[in-house]
Design an enzyme around this catalytic site. Sequence first.
Site, PDB file in Angstrom:
ATOM      1  CB  CYS A  25      30.712  33.553  46.325  1.00 39.13           C
ATOM      2  SG  CYS A  25      29.143  34.081  45.619  1.00 39.13           S
ATOM      3  CB  VAL A  26      32.899  36.992  43.485  1.00 36.84           C
ATOM      4  CG1 VAL A  26      33.265  38.309  42.803  1.00 36.84           C
ATOM      5  CG2 VAL A  26      34.124  36.101  43.580  1.00 36.84           C
TER       6      VAL A  26
END
Length: 478
Positions: A25-26
Site C-alpha cells: 500500500c502507500v
Amino acid sequence: MNRASVEQIVHALGGKENILTATHCVTRLRLVLKDESKVNHEDLNNIDLVRGSFSTNGQFQVVIGQGTVDKVYKEFVNITGVGESSKEEVKDEASKKMNPLQRAVKALADIFIPILPAIVTAGLLMGINNILTNPNIFFDSKSVVDVYPQWGDFANIINLIANTAFTFLPGLIGWSAVTKFGGSPILGIVLGLMLVHPDLLNAWGYGEAQTKGDIATWNLFGLEIEKVGYQGQVLPVLVASYVLAKIEKFLRKRIPDAIQLLVVAPVALLVTGFLSFIIIGPITMNLGGLITDGVVYLFDKAPIVGGLVYGGLYAPLVITGMHHTFLAVDLQLIGTIGGTFLWPMLALSNIAQGSAALAMMLVTKNEKVKGLAGASSLSAYLGVTEPAMFGVNLRFRYPFIAAIIGSAIGGIVLATNLVKASSVGVGGLPAFFSIIPSFWPVFFIGMGISIVVPFLLTLVMGKFANRKEVEVKRSISQ
C-alpha cells in the site's frame, strides 16, 4: 535503498519459500506467509529500511515508508520470485487463515475504510461550522455568526457540504458494501439513496411523528408498512446490501447475457427494495436501537467502567483489527442521539500512543529508534498510530502499557462527563473540531492527561528498563 537490505528483509521473514503472496500500500509491504512463526522479529525490525511490522487479519505487514515502499516492493518481487499480486488477491489468500469472527471484522473494515475520507472530511467541516455557529466560544452567549452576520451564509454552505456525507450515508455504505459482497456498485448507490428518499419520513423526525400518530403508510396486500427513511442508520443498508448482492449474483448466473440488462438489475432492486421496507428496515432499525440503548445505558449507569474499558482497550483492539466494528456504532449513535461518546476516547488513545512514542526519543539510545519515534509520534498526533504503535511502542512493550494507562484515565474523565462528538473526524490533536463545543473544556483536560501521563510513565519505566539492561550487561561481563 539497496538490494542487500531487501535480501535481509526476505531472510528475516523466513526466506522466499515462506512467502505466499505480496503486495503493498502507500507505506507497507502486505504479505501472506506460510508460517508466521518463522519470522525473526528482532532481525526484521533492526533492518534500516524497516520502521516496524505487525500481523493483522491474516496479513503480515512490514512498515517501510511512503515512496520507498514502491522501490522495496519491486526488488522484493525480483528476489523472491513471487508474482505481483493485487490487494484483493492478498486479502483472499489471507482470509483463508481466518476464523468466522475475523472474517466478519475484515468485512466491516473493507466496507468502512473506503468511505472514511468522506466521513472524516465531513467531520472536520462540521467542526468548523460548530466554531462559527456555537455561542460562548469567542463571545459570551453569542456565536461568531451572531456577532458578524456576514459570515452566516458562509457557515451555512459549510454546514450543507459537511452534512451531505451523513445525510446520504446509506448511499456511501451501499456503494462500498455491495462492492465488497460482489455486486454492482451503482446498484448499491441506488439502494442506499432509496432508503433516504425525500418521499420517506425523515428518520430523525420519526420519534415525534410516532408520538403524534402521524406516520404515513403503504398498504401492501393487507400489510401496513410505515414510509420511514433510514438517514444516519447503518445496519439496514448493510443487511440490504448483502441481500442485493446475493440476488444479483444469483440472477447473473442464470439469466442469459442477452437479457441481463432488462432483468437482473430491475428484479434485484425490486425484490431488495420490498424486503428492505417490509422486513430488513424495521428489524435492523430496532436492533440498532437496542445496540444504541445498550451503549447509552452503560455510559449512563457506569461511566467509569465504560471509559476505563473502551479508553484502555481501544489500542489493543487496533492490533486485532476489531476497532473497525466500532465505527458502525459511532455512526449509529450520531444518527440516533446526535453524537457519539466513543469516538472522543479513540482520539485520546491515538494521542496517548503518540506521547509514549515521543518519550521514547528521550529514553532510547538507538539512533534509528529515535528517528522512528519522533516521526511516528507526529503521525499519531495527527491520527495515524500504526507507525508509533507497531514500530515503537509494542516493540518495547512498556510504552504501549503507558499509553493504555493514560488513555484509560482520559477515557474515564470523558465518560463521567458524557463528552460527545457530533461527527467522526481526525482522531488526534485536531479531534476537538469534531467535539461538541460545550464539551471542549473537559475534552482538553482528557487530552492533557493523554499527553502527560503516557509521556511521564514511559520516561519512568524506560529509566528502570535501561538500568536493568545495564545491570544485566555488567553481570555478564563479570
